[in-house]
Scaffold this motif. Structure first.
Motif, PDB file in Angstrom:
ATOM      1  N   VAL A   1      35.238  36.680  30.668  1.00 26.47           N
ATOM      2  CA  VAL A   1      35.698  36.139  31.962  1.00 26.47           C
ATOM      3  C   VAL A   1      37.214  36.315  32.108  1.00 26.47           C
ATOM      4  O   VAL A   1      37.693  36.833  33.123  1.00 26.47           O
ATOM      5  N   LEU A   2      37.961  35.934  31.069  1.00 28.66           N
ATOM      6  CA  LEU A   2      39.420  36.012  31.187  1.00 28.66           C
ATOM      7  C   LEU A   2      39.894  37.464  31.210  1.00 28.66           C
ATOM      8  O   LEU A   2      40.862  37.796  31.914  1.00 28.66           O
ATOM      9  N   GLY A   3      39.209  38.344  30.490  1.00 30.25           N
ATOM     10  CA  GLY A   3      39.543  39.778  30.545  1.00 30.25           C
ATOM     11  C   GLY A   3      39.350  40.313  31.953  1.00 30.25           C
ATOM     12  O   GLY A   3      40.165  41.088  32.461  1.00 30.25           O
ATOM     13  N   ALA A   4      38.277  39.873  32.596  1.00 35.82           N
ATOM     14  CA  ALA A   4      38.024  40.300  33.980  1.00 35.82           C
ATOM     15  C   ALA A   4      39.094  39.739  34.912  1.00 35.82           C
ATOM     16  O   ALA A   4      39.535  40.421  35.846  1.00 35.82           O
ATOM     17  N   VAL A   5      39.542  38.495  34.646  1.00 33.95           N
ATOM     18  CA  VAL A   5      40.612  37.905  35.472  1.00 33.95           C
ATOM     19  C   VAL A   5      41.874  38.756  35.365  1.00 33.95           C
ATOM     20  O   VAL A   5      42.471  39.148  36.373  1.00 33.95           O
ATOM     21  N   PHE A   6      42.274  39.062  34.119  1.00 33.10           N
ATOM     22  CA  PHE A   6      43.510  39.830  33.926  1.00 33.10           C
ATOM     23  C   PHE A   6      43.400  41.206  34.574  1.00 33.10           C
ATOM     24  O   PHE A   6      44.317  41.672  35.242  1.00 33.10           O
ATOM     25  N   SER A   7      42.258  41.839  34.355  1.00 35.06           N
ATOM     26  CA  SER A   7      42.069  43.183  34.896  1.00 35.06           C
ATOM     27  C   SER A   7      42.075  43.158  36.427  1.00 35.06           C
ATOM     28  O   SER A   7      42.707  43.998  37.071  1.00 35.06           O
ATOM     29  N   ALA A   8      41.383  42.171  36.996  1.00 32.51           N
ATOM     30  CA  ALA A   8      41.330  42.078  38.462  1.00 32.51           C
ATOM     31  C   ALA A   8      42.708  41.755  39.019  1.00 32.51           C
ATOM     32  O   ALA A   8      43.115  42.311  40.051  1.00 32.51           O
ATOM     33  N   ALA A   9      43.451  40.892  38.312  1.00 33.23           N
ATOM     34  CA  ALA A   9      44.788  40.553  38.792  1.00 33.23           C
ATOM     35  C   ALA A   9      45.704  41.773  38.703  1.00 33.23           C
ATOM     36  O   ALA A   9      46.466  42.057  39.643  1.00 33.23           O
ATOM     37  N   ALA A  10      45.599  42.515  37.587  1.00 27.33           N
ATOM     38  CA  ALA A  10      46.445  43.697  37.420  1.00 27.33           C
ATOM     39  C   ALA A  10      46.126  44.754  38.470  1.00 27.33           C
ATOM     40  O   ALA A  10      47.025  45.452  38.953  1.00 27.33           O
TER      41      ALA A  10
ATOM     42  N   PHE B   1      41.644  40.648  42.477  1.00 26.16           N
ATOM     43  CA  PHE B   1      41.163  39.262  42.414  1.00 26.16           C
ATOM     44  C   PHE B   1      41.077  38.716  43.833  1.00 26.16           C
ATOM     45  O   PHE B   1      42.075  38.618  44.540  1.00 26.16           O
ATOM     46  N   ARG B   2      39.871  38.399  44.245  1.00 23.75           N
ATOM     47  CA  ARG B   2      39.649  37.872  45.598  1.00 23.75           C
ATOM     48  C   ARG B   2      38.768  36.632  45.486  1.00 23.75           C
ATOM     49  O   ARG B   2      37.632  36.719  45.021  1.00 23.75           O
ATOM     50  N   SER B   3      39.317  35.525  45.939  1.00 22.38           N
ATOM     51  CA  SER B   3      38.504  34.318  45.949  1.00 22.38           C
ATOM     52  C   SER B   3      37.525  34.420  47.118  1.00 22.38           C
ATOM     53  O   SER B   3      37.928  34.582  48.265  1.00 22.38           O
ATOM     54  N   ARG B   4      36.262  34.379  46.796  1.00 19.94           N
ATOM     55  CA  ARG B   4      35.248  34.562  47.830  1.00 19.94           C
ATOM     56  C   ARG B   4      33.978  33.813  47.427  1.00 19.94           C
ATOM     57  O   ARG B   4      33.819  33.450  46.259  1.00 19.94           O
ATOM     58  N   GLY B   5      33.093  33.593  48.390  1.00 20.53           N
ATOM     59  CA  GLY B   5      31.843  32.921  48.054  1.00 20.53           C
ATOM     60  C   GLY B   5      31.213  32.301  49.278  1.00 20.53           C
ATOM     61  O   GLY B   5      31.654  32.527  50.413  1.00 20.53           O
ATOM     62  N   GLY B   6      30.171  31.524  49.039  1.00 16.10           N
ATOM     63  CA  GLY B   6      29.554  30.797  50.140  1.00 16.10           C
ATOM     64  C   GLY B   6      28.225  31.348  50.603  1.00 16.10           C
ATOM     65  O   GLY B   6      27.725  30.940  51.644  1.00 16.10           O
ATOM     66  N   SER B   7      27.620  32.260  49.817  1.00 16.53           N
ATOM     67  CA  SER B   7      26.323  32.770  50.256  1.00 16.53           C
ATOM     68  C   SER B   7      25.215  32.232  49.351  1.00 16.53           C
ATOM     69  O   SER B   7      25.251  32.440  48.140  1.00 16.53           O
ATOM     70  N   ALA B   8      24.282  31.539  49.956  1.00 11.51           N
ATOM     71  CA  ALA B   8      23.090  31.016  49.271  1.00 11.51           C
ATOM     72  C   ALA B   8      23.422  30.324  47.957  1.00 11.51           C
ATOM     73  O   ALA B   8      22.892  30.702  46.906  1.00 11.51           O
ATOM     74  N   PRO B   9      24.299  29.315  47.981  1.00 11.65           N
ATOM     75  CA  PRO B   9      24.776  28.745  46.708  1.00 11.65           C
ATOM     76  C   PRO B   9      23.681  28.171  45.816  1.00 11.65           C
ATOM     77  O   PRO B   9      23.643  28.456  44.622  1.00 11.65           O
ATOM     78  N   LEU B  10      22.788  27.371  46.402  1.00 12.34           N
ATOM     79  CA  LEU B  10      21.787  26.725  45.551  1.00 12.34           C
ATOM     80  C   LEU B  10      20.798  27.747  44.991  1.00 12.34           C
ATOM     81  O   LEU B  10      20.350  27.639  43.842  1.00 12.34           O
ATOM     82  N   LEU B  11      20.482  28.741  45.794  1.00  9.66           N
ATOM     83  CA  LEU B  11      19.597  29.820  45.321  1.00  9.66           C
ATOM     84  C   LEU B  11      20.230  30.528  44.124  1.00  9.66           C
ATOM     85  O   LEU B  11      19.569  30.807  43.125  1.00  9.66           O
TER      86      LEU B  11
ATOM     87  N   GLY C   1      36.887  36.329  40.830  1.00 11.58           N
ATOM     88  CA  GLY C   1      37.070  35.367  41.914  1.00 11.58           C
ATOM     89  C   GLY C   1      35.838  35.154  42.760  1.00 11.58           C
ATOM     90  O   GLY C   1      35.898  34.470  43.785  1.00 11.58           O
ATOM     91  N   ASP C   2      34.699  35.722  42.335  1.00 15.35           N
ATOM     92  CA  ASP C   2      33.466  35.583  43.111  1.00 15.35           C
ATOM     93  C   ASP C   2      32.814  34.231  42.765  1.00 15.35           C
ATOM     94  O   ASP C   2      32.208  34.075  41.705  1.00 15.35           O
ATOM     95  N   ALA C   3      32.965  33.273  43.666  1.00 21.98           N
ATOM     96  CA  ALA C   3      32.430  31.927  43.392  1.00 21.98           C
ATOM     97  C   ALA C   3      30.904  31.929  43.397  1.00 21.98           C
ATOM     98  O   ALA C   3      30.287  31.078  42.749  1.00 21.98           O
ATOM     99  N   ASP C   4      30.295  32.855  44.127  1.00 12.03           N
ATOM    100  CA  ASP C   4      28.827  32.955  44.101  1.00 12.03           C
ATOM    101  C   ASP C   4      28.355  33.312  42.690  1.00 12.03           C
ATOM    102  O   ASP C   4      27.423  32.697  42.160  1.00 12.03           O
TER     103      ASP C   4
END
Lengths: 183, 357
Positions: B68-77, B81-91, B298-301
């Motif tokens: 997870v943290l490697g993906a954070v660093f790579s996405a930030a570099a 990194f895009r904070s996003r989400g909100g589709s079918a959360p409970l599913l 950053g994908d909250a889904d």
């Protein structure tokens, strides 16, 4: 940053956030020198788990000592009777199955011995670990390596024999558990 | 084969290193054939957090934190990194739970499936067939109009930060080892490679996987869609070749059906467990590994899937749903069937139907 401090609402929330973070950090940093009271109140599930495990080891060693003494003195039938008595009181304990398997193997009752080892390992995987106070890895490994070729051959030549199939399946189970893996 | 494409080589390197390190971690101390296994590691992590009581499966696996943290660093570099989400959360949350049930019954995630296969474990063939069929079902569903809705960009909020922050907290807990975190002293939870090596390997693979978008089910899915033109299939090939080579070099290649570590002979349930994993993975956009990486972007889904997987890992162990060398327990079988019913029902509910003229 300036957008975060636009009005009283923002400044109040930032203040609460900073107080909470620094307060938590201060608590954590000072807890080490907090004396006996702090140490006693610390939630320590790892300690509880380890103590319970050690206590279990001691208890089982005490519980099965008479059986092991009987086995050592060569009184295997009496040892089996004592095991029966203990298993009625603690039916979910696997160590008795391991000891019973070992005694049955000494009595050349291979099929029953294998079944008992399987029951023991199913109840507690610790017996199939290479190390540990109750490791039976070596004896199970010897059993599997000695018996598997002969039972494989016999099951191949007698494909309709359900008993042979069951013993072979049990030996394969033990073989898999000895190999390790994450389960 | 797009050999002159930079992305192609990133995928191949990511796949190759995943195979090499996947086996290498087992050589260095992780459980046999489980150098990398997202589902096993999540079960370990759930145990360490006290979500189940199996004392042989409790460890905060540094590899997961690294992914997870490697993906954070790579996405930030890479400014991805895009904070996003909100589709079918409970599913998505429940899908995470059922992903773990499918993996638990099979004994391993899709990465472990290939690690087991490349070590000679032929019992996984039914699971592999199930995974491929599941991906095909998923693709048919997507083609039939199942659409969970795209995650919306989250410009003001920071919902995509919370899963990376949670894994950062796990890293702190791993380093400090407070008394409420549990660590196995026996069993597979006690078997682990050196902490810094595991963490470093996780960070490297997490970064590479973020850059390459490498994913096991994604590779199978794209191969169905594009054949050899997709780079992912070459990444998968590199993964398999590297893992076979490393297993052979380490003397860990033992072909056969019997005596395989962490395996059982309930082929039908292995098939169904992996079918569930493949089917769900296509619908929610990636296998368990990919969900971790997306959560790091950053994908909250995907983050919600990860939290679902963590809970699922706890439930699989606490309720005894996981397969063992003895086979699949009754409630594990029931759980897989419930999972398949869950996917089928949601496929119906989430299908966008074109109004008939």
């Amino acid at each position: 940053m300036s957008r975060l401090l636009q009005d009283h609402f923002d400044r109040w929330h930032v203040l609460v956030l900073l107080l909470a973070v620094f307060g938590a950090a201060a608590l954590l940093l000072t807890a080490g020198g907090g004396g006996d009271a702090a140490a006693r109140s610390e939630l320590n599930r790892q300690l509880e788990q380890d103590v319970a495990y050690r206590a279990r080891i001691d208890f089982l060693q005490d519980l099965y000592r008479p059986v092991l003494d009987l086995e050592k003195s060569g009184a295997r039938q009496q040892a089996l009777l004592k095991l029966e008595e203990i298993s009625r009181r603690y039916p979910g304990e696997g160590y008795g199955f391991i000891i019973k398997g070992r005694i049955l193997l000494q009595l050349d009752a291979v099929e029953e011995a294998v079944a008992n080892y399987v029951d023991g390992v199913r109840l507690n995987g610790d017996f199939a670990d290479r190390q540990g106070p109750f490791s039976a890895w070596n004896e199970i490994n010897q059993l599997v390596s000695r018996q598997l070729p002969s039972f494989s051959e016999r099951a191949r030549t007698h494909p309709d024999n359900a008993t042979l199939k069951r013993v072979l399946s049990n030996l394969h189970y033990l073989q898999s558990r000895l190999a390790g893996g994450c389960e | 084969m797009p050999v002159f494409d930079r992305h192609f080589w990133i995928v191949v390197v990511a796949g190759g290193l995943l195979g090499l390190i996947g086996v290498g971690l087992a050589v260095l101390g992780n459980p046999q054939n489980s150098g990398i296994c997202i589902s096993c590691f999540l079960e370990n992590t759930a145990g360490a957090l006290g979500l189940h009581g199996n004392q042989r499966m409790q460890y905060l696996r540094p590899e997961l934190i690294g992914f997870v943290l490697g993906a954070v660093f790579s996405a930030a570099a890479g400014r991805e990194f895009r904070s996003r989400g909100g589709s079918a959360p409970l599913l998505r949350f429940l899908s995470g739970v059922f992903l773990m049930i499918g993996c638990g019954v099979f004994i391993g995630c899709p990465i472990k499936l290939f690690l087991r296969l490349t070590a000679g474990d032929l019992t996984v063939l039914s699971g592999l067939a199930g995974l491929v069929v599941g991906v095909w079902f998923g693709l048919k569903g997507l083609a039939g109009g199942i659409h969970l809705g795209g995650g919306r960009q989250d410009p003001r909020g920071a919902s995509g930060l919370w899963v990376p922050l949670f894994f950062l907290l796990l890293l702190v807990l791993l380093l400090l080892q407070p008394g409420f975190i549990l660590f196995s002293t026996r069993g597979s939870g006690a078997q682990h490679a050196p902490l810094l090596f595991s963490l470093g390997a996780g960070l490297l693979l997490g970064g590479l996987a973020q850059r390459s978008r490498f994913c096991i089910t994604g590779s199978v899915r794209d191969t169905f869609l594009m054949g050899r033109r997709t780079p992912l299939i070459w990444g998968l090939a590199a993964f398999i070749l590297a893992a076979v080579g490393t297993n052979l070099a380490a003397g860990r290649f033992h072909p056969g059906f019997y005596g395989q570590p962490g395996a059982h002979l309930d082929y039908g349930w292995s098939f169904l467990g992996m079918l569930l994993v493949g089917w769900l993975s296509v619908l929610i956009g990636g296998c368990p590994f990919r969900q971790l990486i997306k959560a790091g972007e950053g994908d909250a889904d995907a983050g919600l899937v990860v939290i679902g997987m963590l809970l699922g890992g706890g439930l699989v162990q606490a309720w005894g749903l996981a397969g063992t060398a003895a086979g699949v327990p009754l409630y594990g079988k029931v759980a897989v069937l419930v999972g398949l019913a869950f996917v089928a029902a949601n496929s119906l509910l989430w299908r966008e139907r074109v109004a008939e003229a």
